[in-house]
Design a protein around this motif. Structure first.
Motif, short mmCIF file in Angstrom:
data_model
loop_
_atom_site.label_atom_id
_atom_site.label_comp_id
_atom_site.label_asym_id
_atom_site.label_seq_id
_atom_site.Cartn_x
_atom_site.Cartn_y
_atom_site.Cartn_z
N GLU C 114 0.87 -1.27 0.06
CA GLU C 114 0.01 0.03 0.02
C GLU C 114 0.89 1.19 0.22
O GLU C 114 0.74 2.23 -0.52
N GLU C 115 2.01 1.18 0.71
CA GLU C 115 2.78 2.38 0.76
C GLU C 115 3.45 2.54 -0.83
O GLU C 115 3.40 3.86 -1.13
N ILE C 116 3.64 1.50 -1.54
CA ILE C 116 4.10 1.67 -2.80
C ILE C 116 3.09 2.03 -3.66
O ILE C 116 3.21 3.22 -4.78
N ARG C 117 1.90 1.66 -3.73
CA ARG C 117 0.74 2.15 -4.50
C ARG C 117 0.17 3.31 -4.22
O ARG C 117 -0.46 4.04 -5.00
#
Lengths: 195, 259, 195
Positions: C114-117
């Motif tokens: 979620e951090e990446i997206r």
């Protein structure tokens, strides 16, 4: 009257959620239980309304074979403030050349591309496939069964084309007086890069 | 002599030749071989440093130019001329090169129009499709919808990078704003009011900004403590729902929080 | 008057591209060079206009201080129909993104994904597990012992890969190279034609 308004509202919702995938007239007709003719008429009315309304920030465009909602060009400035570094996204000269060859000559093998360019082209082809702009569309007959390349839907999307036929015609016969044009071409280049 | 060639400025030997033809104002159909060969060699010498494999392409062209030049010095044999009566140009050693140059030039120009199209296209923006999978049932989800390959996956990743790039500056430049718990409590209440007093816990966190998430969470805890909201869950692991318990509390609430 | 229309148009464009993340008043003020008060007034006017116009399919939703465009509730039926008849890629985009992240960064937790997206990813992960393309491969150390995800043998088969190292390099790495290339190229080009 109400029903026509409702249909517009429905189309706007559907185009909104489909985003950059967009929808075809046929799909819109199916999803709204309307005839394709009815959709055509309504889409046209919507396109005009979007364009005319100065308070609207979106409009309908035909891209890569579908109807899509996009932002108005006039608002590019404020949107670009959202973008980290707008210039780094553009393709390199080598990639553009390879892409032009693939776009007009597809399906085409790497060797044929290299013959036209006169230089090795493995790297730009690789870059273009990773960017989803070209893909393998088959294998050539004969020994080696070389990969054949073609353009993708993303290619159409990336260059704002409705379909592959919307590409500008390839300059066919370069006659003597056309060489003067190449001056123009160089000037353009300089403008672009110095500007 | 070393064959160190600096070639970044040109997309290969054909590109360099086109550049020279243009600069020397030579007719592409009547290339002065001596002149162009001399210029070409000069350029290749003047260029310095690059991978051997690209240098070799420039050298092959140099050899071609020299060979054409020398062929043009040879007298045309009478018999050959008779045989090739129908095709007048067949004996011009430059033909193949000219055809190559013209072919390459077409695509070089096409590349320029692509670049212009790219620029125009960069003036408008689309949005990624909404993720509608929560409206789907599980049976449908388990089906393979498409014939996807690795490059579709990479394409999706690329799109995500583009999307992230859109929001990146805001996270660094703007979103550092401090939101107070008090403000966020008010915001939570007004959001609940807009949604008829009931909303899933998840929907109260529309942002990925950590500060906002933490502040929102603390403000919900505070609201629970004050019994202004209530949280309920029907079954284990179901979504949590936040319910607004008191309807009109704005005024008392104001001074209470200010303490 | 014109300037107010233009501001509305700009705000619509900005909310359109910012998608699920939405924008706060402060961000909108920054992006449009307006005061927050001006933004407040304009947003209110826009929200009313959206609601009143029966031909509009989108409206502004305010959640926890951010504003975002969403489709009107009344059009839920045709959107549901779109979901049940997926004719476009739209449904797989989120899943493909998550799949790419898991493939390249495994083992990885949901929070890291979620951090990446930048968006919630519970659903796509669920979808991918149902399809058997990803699975739990362990638990992270530390409190919570979050699930670590990785790809399956099915994943390799599905994408025709011999093993996980056969994946092409990430486009991320490529674009860095390409930027350098094109910079060099531009510099050289300018030198050449100006010189």
């Amino acid at each position: 009257m109400n029903s026509k308004m409702k249909l517009m509202s429905n189309i706007e919702s559907l185009l909104f959620v489909s985003g950059e995938d967009g929808l075809t007239k046929k799909q819109l007709a199916f999803l709204t239980n309307e005839t394709e003719e009815q959709i055509s008429v309504t889409l046209e009315a919507m396109m005009e309304a979007y364009e005319k309304s100065e308070d609207r920030g979106i409009e309908i465009k035909q891209l890569a074979g579908t109807f899509q909602l996009v932002t108005k060009q006039g608002n590019a400035n404020s949107i670009q403030k959202l973008v980290e570094n707008p210039t780094t996204q553009s393709l390199s000269q080598a990639s553009l050349e390879v892409l032009a060859i693939i776009a007009y000559k597809q399906p085409i093998t790497r060797v044929e591309i290299e013959e036209i360019r006169g230089v090795k082209s493995e790297r730009p082809i690789h870059t273009l496939s990773l960017k989803g702009l070209v893909k393998e569309v088959g294998r050539a007959d004969g020994t080696g069964r070389a990969i054949l390349y073609g353009t993708t839907t993303e290619f159409l999307q990336y260059f704002g084309l409705q379909d592959i036929r919307a590409l500008p015609p390839l300059p066919e016969d370069i006659s003597v007086d056309e060489m003067e044009d190449s001056d123009l071409f160089l000037t353009k280049f300089q403008e672009t890069f110095e500007g | 002599m070393s064959y160190e060639v600096k070639t970044e400025a040109f997309e290969g030997p054909l590109d360099l030749l086109l550049h020279l033809i243009n600069r020397l104002e030579i007719d592409i159909y009547d290339i002065k071989m001596a002149e162009i060969t001399a210029q070409y060699m000069e350029h290749v010498h003047a260029m310095s440093v690059l991978e051997l494999n690209e240098a070799s392409e420039y050298l092959v062209m140099a050899a071609t130019l020299l060979s054409i030049k020398s062929k043009m010095l040879l007298p045309i044999h009478q018999d050959d001329e008779m045989e090739d009566d129908f095709d007048i140009n067949v004996n011009d050693p430059r033909d193949e090169l000219v055809l190559k140059l013209i072919e390459y030039k077409k695509y070089k120009e096409a590349a320029v129009s692509l670049q212009e199209m790219e620029e125009t296209r960069n003036l408008f923006y689309t949005r990624p499709p909404t993720d509608l999978s929560e409206l789907q049932n599980s049976k449908q989800l388990a089906l393979f919808e498409h014939d996807v390959n690795v490059y579709d996956m990479l394409g999706a990743f690329q799109k995500m990078l583009r999307r992230k790039q859109l929001n990146a500056p805001l996270h660094t430049r703007v979103s550092k704003q401090e939101i107070s718990i008090k403000d966020q409590m008010k915001s939570v209440i007004s959001t609940l009011k807009q949604n008829k007093g009931r909303l899933s816990f998840y929907e109260l966190f529309p942002t990925r900004d950590k500060t906002t998430i933490v502040t929102t969470f603390l403000s919900i805890l505070e609201l629970m403590k004050r019994q202004i909201v209530q949280v309920e869950q029907n079954n284990n692991f179901d979504d949590l729902f936040v319910l607004l318990r008191k309807e009109d509390l704005e005024s008392e609430f104001e001074d209470e929080i200010d303490e």
